[in-house]
Design an enzyme around this catalytic site. Structure first.
Site, PDB file in Angstrom:
ATOM      1  N   GLY A  92      -8.964  39.419 -34.949  1.00 33.96           N
ATOM      2  CA  GLY A  92      -7.591  40.385 -34.981  1.00 33.96           C
ATOM      3  C   GLY A  92      -8.024  41.867 -35.360  1.00 33.96           C
ATOM      4  O   GLY A  92      -7.406  42.807 -34.553  1.00 33.96           O
ATOM      5  N   ASN A 127       2.926  38.388 -41.086  1.00 35.29           N
ATOM      6  CA  ASN A 127       1.843  37.792 -42.028  1.00 35.29           C
ATOM      7  C   ASN A 127       2.440  37.397 -43.529  1.00 35.29           C
ATOM      8  O   ASN A 127       2.080  36.421 -43.909  1.00 35.29           O
ATOM      9  CB  ASN A 127       0.558  38.302 -41.829  1.00 35.29           C
ATOM     10  CG  ASN A 127       0.389  39.895 -42.121  1.00 35.29           C
ATOM     11  OD1 ASN A 127       1.038  40.595 -41.584  1.00 35.29           O
ATOM     12  ND2 ASN A 127      -0.527  39.987 -43.331  1.00 35.29           N
ATOM     13  N   GLN A 149      -0.596  36.286 -35.988  1.00 34.74           N
ATOM     14  CA  GLN A 149       0.158  35.218 -36.738  1.00 34.74           C
ATOM     15  C   GLN A 149       1.180  34.522 -35.661  1.00 34.74           C
ATOM     16  O   GLN A 149       1.504  33.235 -36.169  1.00 34.74           O
ATOM     17  CB  GLN A 149       1.181  35.737 -37.800  1.00 34.74           C
ATOM     18  CG  GLN A 149       0.504  36.352 -38.995  1.00 34.74           C
ATOM     19  CD  GLN A 149      -0.324  35.275 -39.660  1.00 34.74           C
ATOM     20  OE1 GLN A 149       0.081  33.983 -39.705  1.00 34.74           O
ATOM     21  NE2 GLN A 149      -1.400  35.380 -40.570  1.00 34.74           N
ATOM     22  N   SER A 163      -6.429  36.030 -32.836  1.00 32.27           N
ATOM     23  CA  SER A 163      -7.635  35.768 -33.609  1.00 32.27           C
ATOM     24  C   SER A 163      -7.529  34.113 -33.901  1.00 32.27           C
ATOM     25  O   SER A 163      -6.924  33.578 -34.132  1.00 32.27           O
ATOM     26  CB  SER A 163      -7.280  36.416 -34.980  1.00 32.27           C
ATOM     27  OG  SER A 163      -8.536  35.847 -35.729  1.00 32.27           O
ATOM     28  N   ALA A 164      -8.700  33.718 -33.247  1.00 32.75           N
ATOM     29  CA  ALA A 164      -8.997  32.240 -33.233  1.00 32.75           C
ATOM     30  C   ALA A 164      -8.481  31.425 -34.567  1.00 32.75           C
ATOM     31  O   ALA A 164      -7.974  30.359 -34.713  1.00 32.75           O
ATOM     32  CB  ALA A 164     -10.219  31.806 -32.703  1.00 32.75           C
ATOM     33  N   HIS A 165      -9.041  32.222 -35.849  1.00 32.13           N
ATOM     34  CA  HIS A 165      -9.134  31.135 -37.043  1.00 32.13           C
ATOM     35  C   HIS A 165      -7.810  31.158 -37.640  1.00 32.13           C
ATOM     36  O   HIS A 165      -7.712  30.405 -38.611  1.00 32.13           O
ATOM     37  CB  HIS A 165     -10.121  31.689 -38.147  1.00 32.13           C
ATOM     38  CG  HIS A 165      -9.526  33.056 -38.600  1.00 32.13           C
ATOM     39  ND1 HIS A 165      -9.108  33.177 -40.028  1.00 32.13           N
ATOM     40  CD2 HIS A 165      -9.653  34.460 -38.348  1.00 32.13           C
ATOM     41  CE1 HIS A 165      -8.868  34.318 -40.334  1.00 32.13           C
ATOM     42  NE2 HIS A 165      -9.050  35.193 -39.386  1.00 32.13           N
ATOM     43  N   THR A 211     -24.081  40.518 -26.460  1.00 33.34           N
ATOM     44  CA  THR A 211     -24.117  39.385 -26.193  1.00 33.34           C
ATOM     45  C   THR A 211     -23.098  38.496 -26.634  1.00 33.34           C
ATOM     46  O   THR A 211     -22.740  38.507 -28.046  1.00 33.34           O
ATOM     47  CB  THR A 211     -25.434  38.789 -26.567  1.00 33.34           C
ATOM     48  OG1 THR A 211     -26.358  39.405 -25.906  1.00 33.34           O
ATOM     49  CG2 THR A 211     -25.676  37.180 -25.993  1.00 33.34           C
ATOM     50  N   CYS A 241      -5.621  40.322 -48.505  1.00 30.56           N
ATOM     51  CA  CYS A 241      -6.561  41.373 -49.010  1.00 30.56           C
ATOM     52  C   CYS A 241      -6.152  42.031 -50.142  1.00 30.56           C
ATOM     53  O   CYS A 241      -6.911  42.897 -50.698  1.00 30.56           O
ATOM     54  CB  CYS A 241      -6.445  42.561 -48.008  1.00 30.56           C
ATOM     55  SG  CYS A 241      -5.754  42.188 -46.417  1.00 30.56           S
TER      56      CYS A 241
END
Ligand SMILES: *Cc1c(COP(=O)(O)O)cnc(C)c1O
Length: 384
Positions: free
Chosen positions: A75, A155, A183, A203-205, A241, A329
């Site tokens: 993200g 978020n 989110q 964002s995947a996580h 890559t 954060c």
């Protein structure tokens, strides 16, 4: 799988547990299928197919086109890419960018960086629920406004922003529109053939995929300056890559999230409403932050009068409950988050703001345990 120190995990907005099916999908690309997707022999061809298969699948799940999906490291990168580079690309047209006061720091700090470079930024106010001020947007929108960035769902307080209204205001102006949907994606339905944005970050996580991988949706024919220069990966826009295993895992995670949404979402919404009602009824001097119903399914954010959130979180953790104060954060600081500030939570409530974010494995028993712990520990901290 249960983590020993977080028996009750209430921090799905910070990150989520990777699903076993996701890990299984990734495994071949962590081991034997290690070919570089840019090579011409069979092994590389298989990697390339996996990569492009993941792109097609993600595109299909959000009703986009495969060529509109650009893989990134998450993200923060997607946000940085759009804000900094689209603004730079458009600087001949103008140097005015609009965002909101409650964006994630990946957006806000990128905007502050633009200011240092001589761009003019406007940070939109939000109302008491965290909804952006549309009247203000209409006022500050100018000929030289090149980009507007407003998040899909917040978020911290979960508020869902009126993206359709923003888009209608921008129609015909040539101003580009970005949304941070980190989110929201996987939580609420998002179709790029309906959502009128030019750019979208994911964002995947945050949806049970692996960490360190995400994507940027870029609508066909919109500007997208190259950003990591080097090889020709990602249509020459982002060299390097590819994180094949991560990308394959992300596609699998999004597939599961979208497939299960019809079942998971109403269940989590009911659980959330139950959670909110009981806390507001049973714990005195508490308030819910964010919009009462236009909010992300699993998000609950309370402020309790006369409480220090950091102390409360320590006590909750002793009961095996992991939650958060403000955004991740900001941990370690009792500083009041910019979001809590922007919605003008009263001074005696603001330091007592805690966020609980539920996910697909959260159940009623866990919510009951959290409520019991909150009652006990808030009483304790208030010296009752
Ligand atoms: C988590 C989050 C990000 C950052 O995503 P990463 O993949 O962790 O870099 C950006 N925006 C929002 C709204 C988030 O919740």
């Amino acid at each position: 799988m249960q983590n020993m120190s977080c028996k009750i995990y209430m921090d799905h907005a910070a990150t989520t547990e990777m699903l076993p099916q996701v890990r299984k999908a990734m495994e071949p690309y962590l081991m034997e299928e290690y070919g570089n997707a840019s090579t011409s022999y069979e092994m590389g061809r298989r990697t390339r197919e996996a990569l492009e298969g993941a792109r097609e699948q993600i595109a299909m799940l959000i009703k986009a086109k495969p060529e509109e999906i650009f893989f990134t490291s998450g993200g923060s990168e997607s946000d940085n890419w759009v804000i900094k580079n689209v603004a730079a690309e458009k600087k001949e047209k103008g140097k005015h960018v609009i965002t909101s006061k409650i964006e994630h720091h990946a957006v806000l700090r990128s905007c502050e960086y633009l200011e240092k470079l001589g761009y003019e930024l406007t940070y939109l106010d939000v109302d008491a629920y965290g909804v952006i001020d549309l009247a203000q947007l209409r006022e500050v929108l100018r000929e030289d406004t090149t980009l507007v960035s407003v998040m899909t769902g917040n978020n911290e307080i979960g508020t869902i922003e009126p993206l359709d209204a923003v888009a209608s205001m921008l129609r015909g102006t040539g101003t580009l529109f970005h949304t941070d949907a980190v989110q929201a994606i996987g939580q609420i339905p998002l179709s790029m053939n309906q959502l009128p944005v030019d750019y979208l970050s994911a964002s995947a996580h945050k949806f049970h995929g692996p960490k360190g991988v995400g994507f940027l949706f870029v609508r066909k024919d919109r500007d997208l300056p190259s950003y990591i220069h080097g090889g020709s990966q990602e249509n020459g826009k982002r060299a390097g890559t590819e994180n094949v295993a991560g990308i394959v895992g992300m596609a699998k995670a999004l597939e599961i999230a979208v497939e299960e949404m019809q079942v998971v979402r109403p269940r989590i919404v009911r659980l959330r409403n139950y959670f909110v009602e009981r806390v507001l009824r049973e714990i005195p001097q508490g308030r819910l932050n964010g919009h009462p119903h236009k909010r992300l399914p699993g998000n609950v954010n309370f402020s309790f009068e006369g409480i220090d959130a950091t102390s409360l979180l320590v006590l909750l953790e002793e009961d095996g409950i992991c939650a958060s104060a403000g955004s991740a954060c900001n941990t370690g600081q009792t500083r009041i988050s910019h979001v809590i500030e922007a919605i003008h939570v009263p001074k005696n409530y603001a330091p007592g703001s805690v966020r609980f974010t539920m996910g697909r494995e959260t159940d009623r028993r866990q919510v009951d345990a959290v409520i019991a712990s909150l009652k006990k520990n808030i009483g304790l901290l208030r010296g009752e």
